[in-house]
Design a protein around this motif. Structure first.
Motif, PDB file in Angstrom:
ATOM      1  N   VAL A  13     115.004  86.532 -21.392  1.00 24.43           N
ATOM      2  CA  VAL A  13     113.971  87.563 -21.221  1.00 24.43           C
ATOM      3  C   VAL A  13     112.686  87.134 -21.916  1.00 24.43           C
ATOM      4  CG1 VAL A  13     113.319  89.909 -21.912  1.00 24.43           C
ATOM      5  CG2 VAL A  13     115.544  89.491 -20.859  1.00 24.43           C
ATOM      6  N   ASP A  14     112.800  86.639 -23.154  1.00 22.62           N
ATOM      7  CA  ASP A  14     111.613  86.177 -23.889  1.00 22.62           C
ATOM      8  C   ASP A  14     110.922  85.043 -23.148  1.00 22.62           C
ATOM      9  OD1 ASP A  14     112.147  88.021 -25.859  1.00 22.62           O
ATOM     10  OD2 ASP A  14     113.120  86.584 -27.212  1.00 22.62           O
ATOM     11  N   ALA A  15     111.714  84.126 -22.597  1.00 21.65           N
ATOM     12  CA  ALA A  15     111.132  82.991 -21.874  1.00 21.65           C
ATOM     13  C   ALA A  15     110.384  83.453 -20.633  1.00 21.65           C
ATOM     14  CB  ALA A  15     112.230  82.005 -21.498  1.00 21.65           C
ATOM     15  N   ALA A  16     110.980  84.388 -19.900  1.00 23.69           N
ATOM     16  CA  ALA A  16     110.331  84.889 -18.688  1.00 23.69           C
ATOM     17  C   ALA A  16     109.041  85.623 -19.024  1.00 23.69           C
ATOM     18  CB  ALA A  16     111.289  85.807 -17.928  1.00 23.69           C
ATOM     19  N   ARG A  17     109.079  86.421 -20.078  1.00 24.74           N
ATOM     20  CA  ARG A  17     107.879  87.179 -20.468  1.00 24.74           C
ATOM     21  C   ARG A  17     106.766  86.272 -20.977  1.00 24.74           C
ATOM     22  NH1 ARG A  17     110.976  92.209 -23.538  1.00 24.74           N
ATOM     23  NH2 ARG A  17     111.374  93.431 -21.640  1.00 24.74           N
ATOM     24  N   SER A  18     107.135  85.089 -21.480  1.00 31.46           N
ATOM     25  CA  SER A  18     106.114  84.159 -21.970  1.00 31.46           C
ATOM     26  C   SER A  18     105.539  83.291 -20.848  1.00 31.46           C
ATOM     27  CB  SER A  18     106.695  83.271 -23.068  1.00 31.46           C
ATOM     28  OG  SER A  18     107.686  82.402 -22.539  1.00 31.46           O
ATOM     29  N   GLY A  19     105.987  83.541 -19.624  1.00 27.04           N
ATOM     30  CA  GLY A  19     105.399  82.860 -18.479  1.00 27.04           C
ATOM     31  C   GLY A  19     106.125  81.631 -18.002  1.00 27.04           C
ATOM     32  N   LYS A  20     107.292  81.349 -18.559  1.00 26.99           N
ATOM     33  CA  LYS A  20     108.054  80.187 -18.098  1.00 26.99           C
ATOM     34  C   LYS A  20     108.776  80.512 -16.792  1.00 26.99           C
ATOM     35  CE  LYS A  20     108.721  78.753 -22.879  1.00 26.99           C
ATOM     36  NZ  LYS A  20     107.513  77.918 -22.877  1.00 26.99           N
ATOM     37  N   GLU A  21     109.072  79.467 -16.026  1.00 23.22           N
ATOM     38  CA  GLU A  21     109.812  79.647 -14.783  1.00 23.22           C
ATOM     39  C   GLU A  21     111.301  79.790 -15.126  1.00 23.22           C
ATOM     40  OE1 GLU A  21     108.464  80.000 -11.815  1.00 23.22           O
ATOM     41  OE2 GLU A  21     106.472  79.771 -12.706  1.00 23.22           O
ATOM     42  N   VAL A  22     111.793  80.986 -15.054  1.00 22.23           N
ATOM     43  CA  VAL A  22     113.183  81.257 -15.422  1.00 22.23           C
ATOM     44  C   VAL A  22     113.960  81.664 -14.174  1.00 22.23           C
ATOM     45  CG1 VAL A  22     114.738  82.690 -16.793  1.00 22.23           C
ATOM     46  CG2 VAL A  22     112.545  81.947 -17.753  1.00 22.23           C
ATOM     47  N   THR A  23     115.012  80.926 -13.887  1.00 23.67           N
ATOM     48  CA  THR A  23     115.879  81.222 -12.746  1.00 23.67           C
ATOM     49  C   THR A  23     117.296  81.413 -13.267  1.00 23.67           C
ATOM     50  OG1 THR A  23     114.515  79.842 -11.301  1.00 23.67           O
ATOM     51  CG2 THR A  23     116.724  80.424 -10.514  1.00 23.67           C
ATOM     52  N   VAL A  24     117.889  82.545 -12.917  1.00 26.15           N
ATOM     53  CA  VAL A  24     119.223  82.858 -13.407  1.00 26.15           C
ATOM     54  C   VAL A  24     120.140  83.149 -12.225  1.00 26.15           C
ATOM     55  CG1 VAL A  24     120.610  84.307 -14.933  1.00 26.15           C
ATOM     56  CG2 VAL A  24     118.215  83.849 -15.497  1.00 26.15           C
ATOM     57  N   VAL A  25     121.259  82.440 -12.175  1.00 28.98           N
ATOM     58  CA  VAL A  25     122.282  82.688 -11.160  1.00 28.98           C
ATOM     59  C   VAL A  25     123.361  83.541 -11.815  1.00 28.98           C
ATOM     60  CG1 VAL A  25     123.922  81.674  -9.548  1.00 28.98           C
ATOM     61  CG2 VAL A  25     121.776  80.472 -10.070  1.00 28.98           C
ATOM     62  N   ILE A  26     123.414  84.814 -11.465  1.00 30.69           N
ATOM     63  CA  ILE A  26     124.373  85.738 -12.054  1.00 30.69           C
ATOM     64  C   ILE A  26     125.500  85.991 -11.065  1.00 30.69           C
ATOM     65  CG2 ILE A  26     124.757  88.090 -12.898  1.00 30.69           C
ATOM     66  CD1 ILE A  26     122.074  88.127 -14.072  1.00 30.69           C
ATOM     67  N   GLU A  27     126.714  85.790 -11.523  1.00 33.57           N
ATOM     68  CA  GLU A  27     127.868  86.089 -10.679  1.00 33.57           C
ATOM     69  C   GLU A  27     128.233  87.555 -10.863  1.00 33.57           C
ATOM     70  OE1 GLU A  27     129.972  86.645  -8.135  1.00 33.57           O
ATOM     71  OE2 GLU A  27     129.574  84.479  -8.086  1.00 33.57           O
ATOM     72  N   LEU A  28     127.826  88.361  -9.902  1.00 32.26           N
ATOM     73  CA  LEU A  28     128.076  89.798  -9.998  1.00 32.26           C
ATOM     74  C   LEU A  28     129.549  90.133  -9.884  1.00 32.26           C
ATOM     75  CD1 LEU A  28     125.179  91.286  -7.825  1.00 32.26           C
ATOM     76  CD2 LEU A  28     125.293  91.044 -10.310  1.00 32.26           C
ATOM     77  N   ARG A  29     130.336  89.246  -9.269  1.00 29.15           N
ATOM     78  CA  ARG A  29     131.731  89.583  -8.985  1.00 29.15           C
ATOM     79  C   ARG A  29     132.697  89.072 -10.057  1.00 29.15           C
ATOM     80  NH1 ARG A  29     131.161  86.514  -3.551  1.00 29.15           N
ATOM     81  NH2 ARG A  29     129.881  85.373  -5.052  1.00 29.15           N
ATOM     82  N   ALA A  30     132.207  88.793 -11.272  1.00 31.20           N
ATOM     83  CA  ALA A  30     133.110  88.446 -12.376  1.00 31.20           C
ATOM     84  C   ALA A  30     133.956  89.678 -12.670  1.00 31.20           C
ATOM     85  CB  ALA A  30     132.311  88.029 -13.607  1.00 31.20           C
ATOM     86  N   ARG A  31     135.253  89.590 -12.383  1.00 31.86           N
ATOM     87  CA  ARG A  31     136.121  90.771 -12.366  1.00 31.86           C
ATOM     88  C   ARG A  31     136.067  91.554 -13.680  1.00 31.86           C
ATOM     89  NH1 ARG A  31     141.124  88.682 -10.895  1.00 31.86           N
ATOM     90  NH2 ARG A  31     140.612  88.899  -8.701  1.00 31.86           N
ATOM     91  N   PHE A  32     135.833  92.861 -13.559  1.00 32.36           N
ATOM     92  CA  PHE A  32     135.746  93.831 -14.645  1.00 32.36           C
ATOM     93  C   PHE A  32     134.487  93.680 -15.492  1.00 32.36           C
ATOM     94  CE2 PHE A  32     140.422  93.453 -13.946  1.00 32.36           C
ATOM     95  CZ  PHE A  32     140.568  94.684 -13.318  1.00 32.36           C
ATOM     96  N   ASP A  33     133.608  92.724 -15.136  1.00 36.40           N
ATOM     97  CA  ASP A  33     132.297  92.625 -15.786  1.00 36.40           C
ATOM     98  C   ASP A  33     131.172  92.894 -14.785  1.00 36.40           C
ATOM     99  OD1 ASP A  33     133.139  92.089 -18.339  1.00 36.40           O
ATOM    100  OD2 ASP A  33     133.093  89.917 -18.114  1.00 36.40           O
TER     101      ASP A  33
END
Length: 701
Positions: free
Chosen positions: A397-417
């Motif tokens: 979050v800090d990196a994105a707010r400081s203007g860096k190119e931040v790309t995050v691949v989030i696995e939404l289907r991690a069971r129970f998370d």
């Protein structure tokens, strides 16, 4: 040539394979056995007993649910072991019936008495003093009664759809209520907002820690919920439901929205199991089974609380460090300790960290420094299980707010998370990060971080690859490897894998990594076969693997062929293992063991002799169908003599364990290793791999 040389062995013979679900269940039983191991501190033994309950809940929510769906939809195809879903379910019932009886015997006859000797008591209603009775009555009046909603069962009050794993009571009544109704039955759902275990004030008790169960309080004052009626019986129960989310990827336009919709229904999936007090009358048990559309074989009657997993919360309420594992400080390699910049340290040499014995902090520090460093231009990261209060996410979050190119691949289907990951995705998007959800139909299970930094006008890539999740809490409880490198080829490979995840196009050729679902499965088979060929040619050959599961049939058959050629194979498989070792002519050169101890074994390491030129790989992938064929995974080489030598020593440490290791025999049974006498000293020599690594890595750095 012997007579057996002409025999052709059919490696498709079902007798050569163990059923994966039954193997998974055996792992849970090994966890339960830790509750009897007096080398663990007492509160840790209670914790293991609770973990068994939690694991068994998930087993029914996912594994049993999957088997029942096979039956319901006519997909009852036998696995390599030859067992159909119906046969497996029957065996599961037999094992679980016996194991649950054993669990409650351990709780009532071993753990509770041992805790009482340490002045930790769980007080039954019959033992409450008059002062305690008064306090409990006040607690019921002030904290339970105002939020409790009893449900009388009649045509206008049909049997409700109860929440998954919630604590409930079925009550048999006598008499008529205020409206003249005489139904005879009612339910009391225990308020979900209340703790299941309540600590009594110290001034009302003997020295020590004294608790009462919420179930005991509701039992004691259930009649207050039905004024003017007589309670003939009150019995606790809970139902376990199918909690595996199903998303139709073909019809899904927005994965996040589809997942949010499914999460609402998780607590109300199809019923899988009924747990009920063992003193509940047969007619009430039958009534509940009918209402849940379950069979008698789906019912488990228990001698104690039906929700033992919730006892985990009490461990944190007891301030008895003498009954817990002693705290430790994870080690930190010197070259990371004294450098001003972690990037400078990584440029100097590749770094291998073994958690929890060595600190996870360098991984977090790498991201924190990148977030603040003006030379860092871009950060790419995968997130699978991370935690709601993650320092990793804070840094992104800090990196994105400081203007860096931040790309995050989030696995939404991690069971129970799933719910937590949806929250993290929204938070990152609000900060300005680009968030993607991987590839539809393939879970992104790879653990990768890529940082692009501009140094003297040239772009340099820094990489973290791991066998475990970006979760600081798990890094204190799970064994995992972290690999930090500035190797150009690996950096380029990781960049290409991220391109595949975030963009579209053909699979890109990569140099050093193997990745699923493209090259990893094929490469594993090639490496196994190379060892087979070397053995047949009289060259040295071995295979060593440490993973959480081994179920992929082609890999197992390749291991059998390698064993037949004389390759020595050591497999340390924590959980599911479908391979049978020690079968003459098939697997007599294969040894399988499982380590169960203080920390959850989670590393994935593959090692091959390669004619004396040892090769070592670490990976995010187990040797299971889902990992090798249906997930995005990475496998990375560990190069350099020092790192390879270190990994070899750590692996051999697990092979020598004679206390927390369980060896698998050809019949599918696990037998706990026993310490032996030292031939020179005559003393019993106890070897615990985790303790050795803790002393070596946490203290030596």
């Amino acid at each position: 040539m012997s007579a057996t040389d002409d025999i052709v062995i059919d490696l498709q013979n079902p007798e050569y394979y163990i059923n994966r679900e039954l193997s998974h269940l055996q792992f849970n039983i090994r966890v339960l056995e830790q509750a009897l191991d007096e080398t663990h501190p007492l509160l840790e033994r209670l914790f293991f007993l609770c973990i068994f309950s939690s694991n068994l809940d998930e087993f029914f929510e996912v594994r049993v649910a999957g088997l029942k769906q096979q039956l319901a939809f006519g997909r009852e195809t036998a696995g390599a072991d030859g067992l159909h879903a119906g046969q497996v379910l029957k065996e599961i019932n037999n094992i679980c019936t016996n194991t649950l009886e054993r669990q409650y015997d351990i709780l009532n006859d071993v753990i509770f008495p041992a805790l009482a000797k340490e002045n930790i008591r769980f007080l039954r209603r019959a033992t409450w003093t008059d002062e305690q009775q008064v306090w409990v009555r006040d607690f019921f009046d002030n904290d339970v009664l105002p939020i409790c909603s009893p449900i009388g069962l009649d045509p206008s009050h049909p049997f409700p759809r109860l929440v998954n794993k919630s604590l409930n009571f079925i009550v048999s009544l006598e008499g008529k209520d205020a409206f003249g109704r005489e139904t005879g039955l009612a339910l009391i759902p225990a308020p979900r907002s209340l703790s299941r275990i309540i600590r009594l004030p110290d001034e009302l008790c003997e020295d020590g820690d004294n608790f009462v169960f919420l179930s005991s309080i509701i039992h004691q004052f259930a009649d207050e919920l039905f004024p003017g009626m007589t309670i003939k019986g009150c019995y606790q129960f809970r139902v376990t439901r199918n909690a595996d989310l199903e998303i139709d990827h073909d019809d899904t336009v927005d994965l996040a929205s589809a997942l949010e919709d499914e999460l609402h229904s998780r607590n109300f999936g199809e019923e899988m199991r009924l747990e009920v007090a063992d003193n509940c009358p047969p007619e009430l048990v039958e009534f509940l089974l009918t209402k849940f559309d379950l069979k008698q074989s789906d019912c488990y009657q228990v001698n104690g609380p039906v929700n033992l997993g919730r006892m985990m919360e009490v461990v944190g309420q007891i301030d008895r460090p003498d009954l817990r594992y002693p705290p430790f400080t994870p080690g930190l390699p010197k070259h990371l300790s004294f450098k001003k910049s972690i990037f400078e340290a990584i440029r100097e040499k590749d770094t291998l960290l073994m958690h929890p014995f060595e600190s996870f902090t360098p991984v977090v520090d790498m991201l924190r420094e990148a977030a603040k460093d003006p030379s860092v231009l871009a950060i790419k990261q995968t997130l699978y299980r991370t935690g709601a209060k993650s320092e990793i996410v804070n840094a992104l979050v800090d990196a994105a707010r400081s203007g860096k190119e931040v790309t995050v691949v989030i696995e939404l289907r991690a069971r129970f998370d799933e719910e937590e990951n949806l929250y993290l995705a929204n938070r990152l998007q609000e900060a300005g990060a680009v968030v993607v959800y991987g590839v539809v139909g393939y879970k992104t299970h790879a653990k990768m971080m890529l940082i692009v930094r501009k140094e003297q006008g040239i772009l340099r890539r820094y990489v973290h690859l791991g066998t475990g999740n970006y979760h600081a809490g798990n890094a204190r409880m799970y064994t995992d490897y972290s690999f930090l490198t500035a190797d150009d080829s690996i950096g380029e490979d990781v960049h290409k894998v991220f391109q595949q995840l975030t963009g579209m196009g053909k699979a890109l050729r990569i140099k050093k990594l193997f990745h699923a679902p493209f090259t990893l499965h094929k490469k594993i088979l090639e490496l196994i076969d190379r060892e087979r060929v070397n053995a047949e040619e009289g060259k040295p050959a071995y295979i060593r693997v440490k993973a959480n599961g081994l179920t992929e049939i082609k890999v197992i058959r390749a291991l059998y062929k390698a064993s037949q050629a004389g390759v020595q194979i050591d497999l340390i498989i924590r959980g599911m293992c479908c391979l049978r070792p020690g079968i003459p002519g098939v697997s007599e050169n294969i040894r399988v063991r499982s380590i169960v101890g203080r920390f959850l074994e989670h590393t994935r390491v593959y090692s091959f002799c390669n004619n004396g030129k040892d090769e070592f790989y670490a990976a995010s992938a187990d040797w299971m169908e889902r990992n090798l064929l249906n997930r995005v995974e990475t496998c990375f080489p560990i190069e350099g003599n020092k790192l390879r030598s270190r990994m070899k020593e750590e692996f051999e440490c697990y092979l020598m364990d004679n206390s927390q290791a369980w060896d698998l025999d050809s019949d599918g049974h696990y037998i706990q290793a026993q310490p032996q006498k030292n031939e020179e000293t005559g003393e019993i020599e106890i070897i615990r791999a985790q303790q050795i690594l803790l002393e070596k890595l946490a203290a030596a750095n």
